[in-house]
Scaffold this active site. Sequence first.
Site, PDB file in Angstrom:
ATOM      1  N   TYR A   1      39.839  19.610 -10.608  1.00 23.12           N
ATOM      2  CA  TYR A   1      38.689  19.312 -11.287  1.00 23.12           C
ATOM      3  C   TYR A   1      38.899  18.441 -12.410  1.00 23.12           C
ATOM      4  O   TYR A   1      39.377  19.221 -13.462  1.00 23.12           O
ATOM      5  CB  TYR A   1      37.562  20.553 -11.430  1.00 23.12           C
ATOM      6  CG  TYR A   1      36.747  20.047 -12.167  1.00 23.12           C
ATOM      7  CD1 TYR A   1      35.569  19.219 -11.499  1.00 23.12           C
ATOM      8  CD2 TYR A   1      36.220  20.492 -13.399  1.00 23.12           C
ATOM      9  CE1 TYR A   1      34.454  18.497 -12.230  1.00 23.12           C
ATOM     10  CE2 TYR A   1      35.065  19.923 -14.176  1.00 23.12           C
ATOM     11  CZ  TYR A   1      34.321  19.240 -13.525  1.00 23.12           C
ATOM     12  OH  TYR A   1      33.001  18.636 -14.082  1.00 23.12           O
TER      13      TYR A   1
ATOM     14  N   LEU B   1       0.847  -1.284  -0.016  1.00 25.35           N
ATOM     15  CA  LEU B   1       0.107  -0.047   0.146  1.00 25.35           C
ATOM     16  C   LEU B   1       0.902   1.110  -0.077  1.00 25.35           C
ATOM     17  O   LEU B   1       1.637   1.460   1.029  1.00 25.35           O
ATOM     18  CB  LEU B   1      -0.926   0.120   1.176  1.00 25.35           C
ATOM     19  CG  LEU B   1      -1.842  -1.225   1.395  1.00 25.35           C
ATOM     20  CD1 LEU B   1      -2.642  -0.915   2.682  1.00 25.35           C
ATOM     21  CD2 LEU B   1      -2.511  -1.744   0.230  1.00 25.35           C
TER      22      LEU B   1
ATOM     23  N   ASN C   1       6.079   8.135   9.418  1.00 32.38           N
ATOM     24  CA  ASN C   1       5.112   9.000   9.053  1.00 32.38           C
ATOM     25  C   ASN C   1       5.558  10.659   9.093  1.00 32.38           C
ATOM     26  O   ASN C   1       4.770  11.407   8.471  1.00 32.38           O
ATOM     27  CB  ASN C   1       4.007   8.684  10.170  1.00 32.38           C
ATOM     28  CG  ASN C   1       3.340   7.668  10.020  1.00 32.38           C
ATOM     29  OD1 ASN C   1       2.847   7.014   9.200  1.00 32.38           O
ATOM     30  ND2 ASN C   1       3.517   6.753  11.215  1.00 32.38           N
TER      31      ASN C   1
ATOM     32  N   ASN D   1      35.457  22.209 -19.136  1.00 32.95           N
ATOM     33  CA  ASN D   1      34.593  21.359 -19.747  1.00 32.95           C
ATOM     34  C   ASN D   1      33.139  21.931 -20.258  1.00 32.95           C
ATOM     35  O   ASN D   1      32.323  21.032 -20.953  1.00 32.95           O
ATOM     36  CB  ASN D   1      34.385  19.807 -19.026  1.00 32.95           C
ATOM     37  CG  ASN D   1      33.418  20.165 -17.607  1.00 32.95           C
ATOM     38  OD1 ASN D   1      33.623  21.169 -17.063  1.00 32.95           O
ATOM     39  ND2 ASN D   1      32.519  19.186 -17.492  1.00 32.95           N
ATOM     40  N   TYR D   2      33.052  23.151 -19.882  1.00 33.22           N
ATOM     41  CA  TYR D   2      31.759  23.691 -20.261  1.00 33.22           C
ATOM     42  C   TYR D   2      31.882  25.191 -20.460  1.00 33.22           C
ATOM     43  O   TYR D   2      32.437  25.811 -19.876  1.00 33.22           O
ATOM     44  CB  TYR D   2      30.838  23.433 -18.919  1.00 33.22           C
ATOM     45  CG  TYR D   2      29.537  23.857 -18.849  1.00 33.22           C
ATOM     46  CD1 TYR D   2      28.602  23.339 -19.823  1.00 33.22           C
ATOM     47  CD2 TYR D   2      28.822  24.504 -17.969  1.00 33.22           C
ATOM     48  CE1 TYR D   2      27.225  23.829 -19.867  1.00 33.22           C
ATOM     49  CE2 TYR D   2      27.594  25.062 -17.805  1.00 33.22           C
ATOM     50  CZ  TYR D   2      26.797  24.569 -18.791  1.00 33.22           C
ATOM     51  OH  TYR D   2      25.424  24.848 -18.766  1.00 33.22           O
TER      52      TYR D   2
ATOM     53  N   ALA E   1      48.869  20.008  -8.949  1.00 31.70           N
ATOM     54  CA  ALA E   1      47.850  20.874  -8.210  1.00 31.70           C
ATOM     55  C   ALA E   1      47.267  21.849  -8.868  1.00 31.70           C
ATOM     56  O   ALA E   1      47.990  22.673  -9.503  1.00 31.70           O
ATOM     57  CB  ALA E   1      48.494  21.303  -6.774  1.00 31.70           C
TER      58      ALA E   1
ATOM     59  N   LYS F   1       4.709  10.500   0.297  1.00 32.22           N
ATOM     60  CA  LYS F   1       5.687  10.027   1.347  1.00 32.22           C
ATOM     61  C   LYS F   1       6.789   8.853   0.789  1.00 32.22           C
ATOM     62  O   LYS F   1       7.755   8.888   1.204  1.00 32.22           O
ATOM     63  CB  LYS F   1       4.870   9.444   2.495  1.00 32.22           C
ATOM     64  CG  LYS F   1       5.523   8.730   3.582  1.00 32.22           C
ATOM     65  CD  LYS F   1       4.804   8.573   4.951  1.00 32.22           C
ATOM     66  CE  LYS F   1       3.832   7.615   4.600  1.00 32.22           C
ATOM     67  NZ  LYS F   1       3.003   7.258   6.023  1.00 32.22           N
TER      68      LYS F   1
ATOM     69  N   GLU G   1      -6.978   1.305  16.624  1.00 28.74           N
ATOM     70  CA  GLU G   1      -6.097   2.368  16.157  1.00 28.74           C
ATOM     71  C   GLU G   1      -6.290   3.144  17.434  1.00 28.74           C
ATOM     72  O   GLU G   1      -7.014   3.317  17.967  1.00 28.74           O
ATOM     73  CB  GLU G   1      -6.852   2.876  15.123  1.00 28.74           C
ATOM     74  CG  GLU G   1      -6.749   2.296  13.781  1.00 28.74           C
ATOM     75  CD  GLU G   1      -5.323   1.837  13.426  1.00 28.74           C
ATOM     76  OE1 GLU G   1      -4.627   2.609  13.182  1.00 28.74           O
ATOM     77  OE2 GLU G   1      -4.941   0.774  13.517  1.00 28.74           O
TER      78      GLU G   1
ATOM     79  N   ARG H   1       1.616  14.069   7.057  1.00 26.55           N
ATOM     80  CA  ARG H   1       2.446  14.448   8.369  1.00 26.55           C
ATOM     81  C   ARG H   1       3.902  14.689   7.746  1.00 26.55           C
ATOM     82  O   ARG H   1       4.742  15.162   8.679  1.00 26.55           O
ATOM     83  CB  ARG H   1       2.415  13.119   9.439  1.00 26.55           C
ATOM     84  CG  ARG H   1       1.136  13.267  10.206  1.00 26.55           C
ATOM     85  CD  ARG H   1       1.037  11.789  11.004  1.00 26.55           C
ATOM     86  NE  ARG H   1       0.562  10.710  10.086  1.00 26.55           N
ATOM     87  CZ  ARG H   1       0.130   9.481  10.556  1.00 26.55           C
ATOM     88  NH1 ARG H   1       0.485   9.046  11.824  1.00 26.55           N
ATOM     89  NH2 ARG H   1      -0.162   8.662   9.726  1.00 26.55           N
TER      90      ARG H   1
HETATM   91  C1  UD1 Z   1      -1.192   1.958   9.989  1.00 24.78           C
HETATM   92  C2  UD1 Z   1      -2.176   1.133  10.920  1.00 24.78           C
HETATM   93  C3  UD1 Z   1      -1.537   0.892  12.292  1.00 24.78           C
HETATM   94  C4  UD1 Z   1      -0.269   0.587  12.485  1.00 24.78           C
HETATM   95  C5  UD1 Z   1       0.599   1.557  11.586  1.00 24.78           C
HETATM   96  C6  UD1 Z   1       1.951   0.883  11.407  1.00 24.78           C
HETATM   97  C7  UD1 Z   1      -4.411   0.698   9.933  1.00 24.78           C
HETATM   98  C8  UD1 Z   1      -5.793   1.149   9.936  1.00 24.78           C
HETATM   99  N1  UD1 Z   1      -3.423   1.422  10.788  1.00 24.78           N
HETATM  100  O1  UD1 Z   1      -1.485   3.318  10.650  1.00 24.78           O
HETATM  101  O2  UD1 Z   1      -2.402  -0.053  13.142  1.00 24.78           O
HETATM  102  O3  UD1 Z   1       0.101   0.397  13.557  1.00 24.78           O
HETATM  103  O4  UD1 Z   1       0.287   1.560  10.247  1.00 24.78           O
HETATM  104  O5  UD1 Z   1       3.055   1.723  10.850  1.00 24.78           O
HETATM  105  O6  UD1 Z   1      -3.959   0.136   9.088  1.00 24.78           O
HETATM  106  N2  UD1 Z   1      -2.407   3.912   2.563  1.00 24.78           N
HETATM  107  C9  UD1 Z   1      -3.131   3.971   1.362  1.00 24.78           C
HETATM  108  N3  UD1 Z   1      -4.248   4.352   1.144  1.00 24.78           N
HETATM  109  C10 UD1 Z   1      -5.261   4.783   2.170  1.00 24.78           C
HETATM  110  C11 UD1 Z   1      -4.676   4.771   3.309  1.00 24.78           C
HETATM  111  C12 UD1 Z   1      -3.246   4.335   3.500  1.00 24.78           C
HETATM  112  O7  UD1 Z   1      -2.472   3.318   0.255  1.00 24.78           O
HETATM  113  O8  UD1 Z   1      -6.382   5.112   2.071  1.00 24.78           O
HETATM  114  C13 UD1 Z   1      -1.086   3.383   2.781  1.00 24.78           C
HETATM  115  C14 UD1 Z   1      -0.126   4.567   3.087  1.00 24.78           C
HETATM  116  O9  UD1 Z   1       0.700   5.087   1.861  1.00 24.78           O
HETATM  117  C15 UD1 Z   1       0.817   3.654   3.938  1.00 24.78           C
HETATM  118  C16 UD1 Z   1       0.035   2.712   4.722  1.00 24.78           C
HETATM  119  O10 UD1 Z   1      -0.993   2.489   3.860  1.00 24.78           O
HETATM  120  O11 UD1 Z   1       2.067   3.307   3.151  1.00 24.78           O
HETATM  121  C17 UD1 Z   1      -0.253   3.073   6.110  1.00 24.78           C
HETATM  122  O12 UD1 Z   1      -0.857   4.221   6.179  1.00 24.78           O
HETATM  123  P1  UD1 Z   1      -0.963   5.073   7.243  1.00 24.78           P
HETATM  124  O13 UD1 Z   1      -1.627   6.359   7.161  1.00 24.78           O
HETATM  125  O14 UD1 Z   1       0.729   5.578   7.456  1.00 24.78           O
HETATM  126  O15 UD1 Z   1      -1.200   4.409   8.535  1.00 24.78           O
HETATM  127  P2  UD1 Z   1      -0.845   4.383  10.034  1.00 24.78           P
HETATM  128  O16 UD1 Z   1      -1.655   5.580  10.745  1.00 24.78           O
HETATM  129  O17 UD1 Z   1       0.636   4.578  10.062  1.00 24.78           O
HETATM  130 MG    MG Z   2       2.255   4.942   8.596  1.00 24.10          MG
END
Ligand code: UD1
Ligand code: MG
Length: 464
Positions: free
Chosen positions: A363, A14, A233, A383-384, A377, A28, A161, A21
């Site tokens: 250089y 994902l 994050n 070159n440019y 030295a 990210k 969460e 953040r």
């Molecule tokens: C998530 C977990 C949390 C865990 C933490 C570990 C969930 C609900 N929470 O929280 O339990 O402790 O990771 O690091 O799963 N992403 C998508 N699409 C979305 C949302 C997120 O692709 O709609 C991807 C983000 O790019 C990321 C990953 O999912 O790579 C996690 O998302 P993030 O928002 O960082 O979740 P956390 O709040 O860190």
């Molecule tokens: Mg995360």
Amino acid sequence: MRTDDGRGTIAVILAAGEGTRMRSARPKVLHEIAGLSLVGHVVRAVADSGIGRVAVVVGPDRADVAMEAARHAAGVAVFEQRERRGTAHAALAARAALEQGCHRLVVLFGDTPLVTPATIGRLLAALDGGAAVAVLAFRPADPAGYGRVLTDGSGVIAIREHKDASDAERAVGLCNAGLMAFDGRDALAILDAIGSANAQGEFYLTDAVEVARARGRAVAWIEAAEAEVMGVNDRAQLAAAGRLMQERLRERAMRGGVTMIAPETVHVAWDTVFGRDVVIEPNVFIGPGVRIEDDAVIHASSHLVGAEGKSAEGVVVGSGVHVGPFARLRPGARLAKGAKVGNFVEIKAADIGPGAKVSHLTYIGDASVGADANIGAGTITCNYDGFLKYRTEIGARAFIGSNSALVAPVRIGEGAIVGAGSVVTKDVAADALAVARGRQQPDRAGWAARFRETMSERKAAKAR
Ligand code: UD1
Ligand code: MG
């Protein structure tokens, strides 16, 4: 371990989150540690664990993320999550891949770059006892922000969460690392049953636990070290993950026969290749695309980067070569065996031949320097011209006098000598002497003494 039922394992990574953040214009997962994007680290770990079917979920119009993910393994399928509605919703963006069926599914996060192939394997193996879901848990020094893993004697009962957790639940130190494995037969049905009734109104992947339990299935968990599963994050976590990755990479290098005098001051890249008995002095920065061969010494405070933006020609430090202190090697710097690059020298897109010496304040760019040549030295290859780049070729055994400017395109023949302070604009024949500078006038006897006398009288008159 249960044998694969023939449909294989799918990994879904994902990487569609906005990463708000991070406060960045860049997504990210394209931020880097050890010179490689976060998602690149994850794709590589998955591929190295032997999983052949990899799906990456990216945000809308994120061709940049898709390209970066696909660059690191063969056959990566990219899916787009059009709206960001949570981690379960994101996993379902790869529905087309999941519908083909699989023996096992592992979901990983693109922001968890430290995960290793061994841990991915261990998580998949945790399904062997018949669980429908396996959770990767860890005990972070600071659990704030992570989902809490709630367990009883039978396994995991829920993941809460942080934002949805009660004070008692927040006191739990066991946290969700984010990686989750599923029995392939149940994966799609479980993901489809997840709802969005929570603090953020999102479809949480973590709710897979309660869905599986409601279907009468067990949820297993294993633990990993924080150094493997911390999530990135914000920028502080990016730096923390970078630090952990550096420790791992340096440790690997040292185990492979590299001496580091002050390892904590050395930055290496994910793909740095070291030979044996290499010595790295303190405060050295090594970026991507660098190979350092046997017995080479990188002296203190040197900067080596082989791939940067569009230039990815690499840097090669041949065996026994000494670099620095305070040297800079840029893409395409190739130093052959026994060459020397000394202090305050920059080399870019240039071959430095065996035994050639470029010892101080120089250089050399877009050039070749023949075997055993000596570059004095302060030599500069010009070159440019503000528009285009041109090459300088220096033959074997040539000697370039100090403070010379070699205005490219230009060739210095084998064994030729260039007088110090020359500005060379024309080719120099082999074994010739070229001097291209103002001629020294005959001495004017006593001039300096007379000058001092006159001037001190003038100064004294003014003071009166
Ligand atoms: C998530 C977990 C949390 C865990 C933490 C570990 C969930 C609900 N929470 O929280 O339990 O402790 O990771 O690091 O799963 N992403 C998508 N699409 C979305 C949302 C997120 O692709 O709609 C991807 C983000 O790019 C990321 C990953 O999912 O790579 C996690 O998302 P993030 O928002 O960082 O979740 P956390 O709040 O860190
Ligand atoms: Mg995360």
